[in-house]
Design a protein around this motif. Structure first.
Motif, short mmCIF file in Angstrom:
data_model
loop_
_atom_site.label_atom_id
_atom_site.label_comp_id
_atom_site.label_asym_id
_atom_site.label_seq_id
_atom_site.Cartn_x
_atom_site.Cartn_y
_atom_site.Cartn_z
N GLY A 151 -35.65 -3.84 14.12
CA GLY A 151 -36.14 -5.04 13.45
C GLY A 151 -35.06 -6.00 13.01
O GLY A 151 -35.36 -7.10 12.53
N TYR A 152 -33.79 -5.63 13.18
CA TYR A 152 -32.69 -6.52 12.83
C TYR A 152 -31.91 -6.83 14.10
O TYR A 152 -31.34 -5.95 14.73
CB TYR A 152 -31.77 -5.88 11.79
CG TYR A 152 -30.65 -6.79 11.33
CD1 TYR A 152 -30.92 -7.87 10.51
CD2 TYR A 152 -29.34 -6.56 11.73
CE1 TYR A 152 -29.90 -8.72 10.09
CE2 TYR A 152 -28.31 -7.39 11.31
CZ TYR A 152 -28.60 -8.47 10.49
OH TYR A 152 -27.60 -9.30 10.08
N ARG A 153 -31.92 -8.09 14.49
CA ARG A 153 -31.30 -8.50 15.74
C ARG A 153 -29.84 -8.88 15.52
O ARG A 153 -29.51 -9.63 14.59
CB ARG A 153 -32.05 -9.69 16.35
CG ARG A 153 -31.44 -10.23 17.63
CD ARG A 153 -32.27 -11.33 18.23
NE ARG A 153 -33.55 -10.83 18.73
CZ ARG A 153 -34.42 -11.58 19.38
NH1 ARG A 153 -34.18 -12.87 19.57
NH2 ARG A 153 -35.56 -11.05 19.81
N VAL A 154 -28.97 -8.35 16.39
CA VAL A 154 -27.54 -8.65 16.33
C VAL A 154 -27.12 -9.28 17.65
O VAL A 154 -27.38 -8.74 18.73
CB VAL A 154 -26.71 -7.38 16.05
CG1 VAL A 154 -25.22 -7.69 16.14
CG2 VAL A 154 -27.05 -6.81 14.68
N HIS A 155 -26.46 -10.41 17.54
CA HIS A 155 -25.96 -11.12 18.72
C HIS A 155 -24.55 -10.62 19.05
O HIS A 155 -23.57 -11.09 18.48
CB HIS A 155 -25.96 -12.63 18.48
CG HIS A 155 -27.31 -13.20 18.21
ND1 HIS A 155 -28.19 -13.56 19.21
CD2 HIS A 155 -27.95 -13.44 17.03
CE1 HIS A 155 -29.31 -14.01 18.68
NE2 HIS A 155 -29.19 -13.96 17.36
N HIS A 156 -24.48 -9.66 19.94
CA HIS A 156 -23.18 -9.18 20.45
C HIS A 156 -22.76 -10.10 21.59
O HIS A 156 -22.85 -9.75 22.77
CB HIS A 156 -23.31 -7.74 20.95
CG HIS A 156 -23.64 -6.73 19.90
ND1 HIS A 156 -22.86 -6.52 18.78
CD2 HIS A 156 -24.66 -5.84 19.81
CE1 HIS A 156 -23.38 -5.55 18.05
NE2 HIS A 156 -24.47 -5.13 18.64
N GLN A 157 -22.29 -11.28 21.23
CA GLN A 157 -21.95 -12.30 22.24
C GLN A 157 -20.48 -12.70 22.14
O GLN A 157 -20.12 -13.86 22.33
CB GLN A 157 -22.86 -13.52 22.07
CG GLN A 157 -24.32 -13.25 22.34
CD GLN A 157 -24.61 -12.97 23.81
OE1 GLN A 157 -23.84 -13.35 24.70
NE2 GLN A 157 -25.73 -12.31 24.09
N GLY A 158 -19.63 -11.71 21.88
CA GLY A 158 -18.21 -12.01 21.77
C GLY A 158 -17.62 -12.60 23.03
O GLY A 158 -16.76 -13.48 22.99
N GLY A 204 -13.89 -5.04 12.16
CA GLY A 204 -14.83 -3.95 12.32
C GLY A 204 -15.62 -3.97 13.61
O GLY A 204 -15.27 -4.64 14.58
N ALA A 205 -16.74 -3.25 13.61
CA ALA A 205 -17.63 -3.16 14.77
C ALA A 205 -18.93 -2.51 14.32
O ALA A 205 -19.02 -1.91 13.25
CB ALA A 205 -16.99 -2.35 15.89
N CYS A 206 -19.96 -2.61 15.17
CA CYS A 206 -21.21 -1.91 14.90
C CYS A 206 -21.87 -1.53 16.21
O CYS A 206 -21.67 -2.18 17.23
CB CYS A 206 -22.14 -2.75 14.03
SG CYS A 206 -23.11 -4.01 14.89
N TRP A 207 -22.67 -0.44 16.17
CA TRP A 207 -23.23 0.07 17.42
C TRP A 207 -24.57 0.79 17.25
O TRP A 207 -25.14 1.28 18.23
CB TRP A 207 -22.23 1.01 18.08
CG TRP A 207 -21.79 2.14 17.18
CD1 TRP A 207 -22.41 3.34 16.99
CD2 TRP A 207 -20.64 2.15 16.33
NE1 TRP A 207 -21.72 4.10 16.07
CE2 TRP A 207 -20.62 3.40 15.65
CE3 TRP A 207 -19.60 1.23 16.08
CZ2 TRP A 207 -19.62 3.74 14.74
CZ3 TRP A 207 -18.62 1.58 15.17
CH2 TRP A 207 -18.63 2.82 14.51
N ASP A 208 -25.10 0.90 16.04
CA ASP A 208 -26.40 1.54 15.82
C ASP A 208 -27.05 0.94 14.58
O ASP A 208 -26.47 0.05 13.94
CB ASP A 208 -26.26 3.07 15.71
CG ASP A 208 -25.31 3.51 14.62
OD1 ASP A 208 -25.05 2.71 13.67
OD2 ASP A 208 -24.82 4.65 14.67
N ALA A 209 -28.25 1.44 14.24
CA ALA A 209 -28.98 0.86 13.11
C ALA A 209 -28.21 1.00 11.80
O ALA A 209 -28.26 0.10 10.95
CB ALA A 209 -30.36 1.51 12.99
N ALA A 210 -27.49 2.11 11.64
CA ALA A 210 -26.75 2.32 10.39
C ALA A 210 -25.58 1.36 10.26
O ALA A 210 -25.34 0.79 9.19
CB ALA A 210 -26.26 3.77 10.33
N THR A 211 -24.82 1.16 11.35
CA THR A 211 -23.63 0.31 11.27
C THR A 211 -23.94 -1.17 11.47
O THR A 211 -23.17 -2.03 11.05
CB THR A 211 -22.57 0.77 12.30
OG1 THR A 211 -23.15 0.77 13.61
CG2 THR A 211 -22.06 2.15 11.97
N CYS A 212 -25.06 -1.49 12.13
CA CYS A 212 -25.39 -2.88 12.44
C CYS A 212 -26.41 -3.50 11.50
O CYS A 212 -26.71 -4.69 11.63
CB CYS A 212 -25.92 -2.98 13.87
SG CYS A 212 -24.70 -2.68 15.16
#
Length: 328
Positions: free
Chosen positions: A124-131, A58-66
């Motif tokens: 308020g929810y941090r996502v590490h996009h560090q692929g 999958g993937a995520c890119w906004d508050a709804a998906t991430c």
């Protein structure tokens, strides 16, 4: 009840046996979307023949998906494919085109198609996009431990298909004397105009001549084939891939994709798969139906479109040959 317990016991044993063939390699500084540590896996084999395999998820890119409750992407390392040992992960089957090869498995847990270089706060929810950081560690290991392979197969399913095509240039530039094939499985790159994902992720882009600043995936396939004419560049998809249609619907704001969206995706997907065909060393295998991915599935050994079985087509790639272009 006893029968159920026996079946669960057998399943657990099978999963344990599948994982027993793989060695975990820890990555200091590697990180998944939720901040958990990153590691990758190696199943040793012939050091001169190597599969570099990017996992999907999958993937995520906004508050709804991430967001923390989102199920559109993996948030930490998951080895389900290795445990199930289907398709190319069936390391014991002599029918596997990569039987006896070294297999390097690149887990995916960053929601960024393996290319991100950003940490983003989504309300308020941090996502590490560090692929990109994680993949770079895998490549450093690969290039150090396999300095002069004869054959290299770069691949991945779903999001892993993007990982394969976005990082193939590094492999090709390093292994100039090897027979290299690149094959994306179920990731043709259809996206909406203005899709915000890449802007969020700050991606590592391929180092290839003539690429636009925000290249389409079909553009990358063509650029790879042209820059490395001795390599074979390929992709596979079904023509109504349900998962790819689902994500295209999400990009359009549809929780459930409409029939119009499905038709739109199907048309654009075939165009994307065919566009790089102006390069002689590019090929494709388009299959009927809506199944997502084939490399991790038992259908790898049974699928046939017209007179061409997928297994024979894949064997050709493994041997560094350009197999025929296949469509329903």
């Amino acid at each position: 009840m006893k029968r159920l317990l026996a079946l669960l016991s057998l399943l657990g044993l099978a999963l344990a046996q599948g994982l027993a063939l793989w060695q975990a390699v820890e990555v200091p500084g590697g990180v998944c979307a939720d901040g958990s540590p990153y590691r990758f896996y190696v199943s040793p084999g012939d050091p001169k023949k190597v599969v570099l395999d990017f996992q999907g998820g999958g993937a995520c890119w906004d508050a709804a998906t991430c967001g923390p409750e989102s199920r559109t992407y993996r948030k930490r390392v998951d080895t389900q494919e290795l445990a199930l040992a289907q398709g190319i992960y069936n390391r014991l089957s002599v029918a596997n085109p990569f039987h006896g090869w070294t297999h390097v498995f690149v887990p995916y847990c960053t929601g960024d198609l393996h290319v991100g270089r950003a940490t983003v706060d989504y309300g308020g929810y941090r996502v590490h996009h560090q692929g990109a950081r994680n993949v770079q560690a895998v490549l450093e290991y690969l290039f150090k431990n396999h300095t002069n392979p004869e054959r290299v197969f770069v691949t991945g399913c779903s999001a892993g298909a993007y990982g394969a095509v976005f990082w193939a240039d590094k492999v090709l530039a390093t292994y100039k004397n090897a027979q290299v094939a690149v094959c994306g499985d179920a990731g043709v790159g259809v996206r909406t105009e203005g899709f915000p994902g890449f802007a969020r992720w700050n991606p590592r882009l391929p180092d290839l001549p003539g690429l636009s600043p925000n290249p389409e995936v079909s553009e990358i396939y063509l650029a790879l084939a042209r820059a490395y004419p001795k390599a074979v560049v390929a992709q596979y998809t079904t023509v109504l891939d349900g998962t790819q249609i689902f994500f295209y619907g999400l990009m359009k704001g549809e929780a459930t994709p409409s029939e119009a969206t499905a038709r739109e995706w199907a048309l654009k997907a075939q165009e994307a798969a065919l566009r790089p065909a102006q390069a002689a060393n590019y090929t494709f295998y388009l299959a009927p139906g809506s199944q997502h991915c084939i490399l991790p599935r038992p259908e790898l050994y049974t699928l046939k479109v017209g007179e061409v079985s997928f297994l024979d087509w894949l064997r050709g790639l493994a041997e560094g040959k350009a197999p025929p272009r296949v469509r329903p």
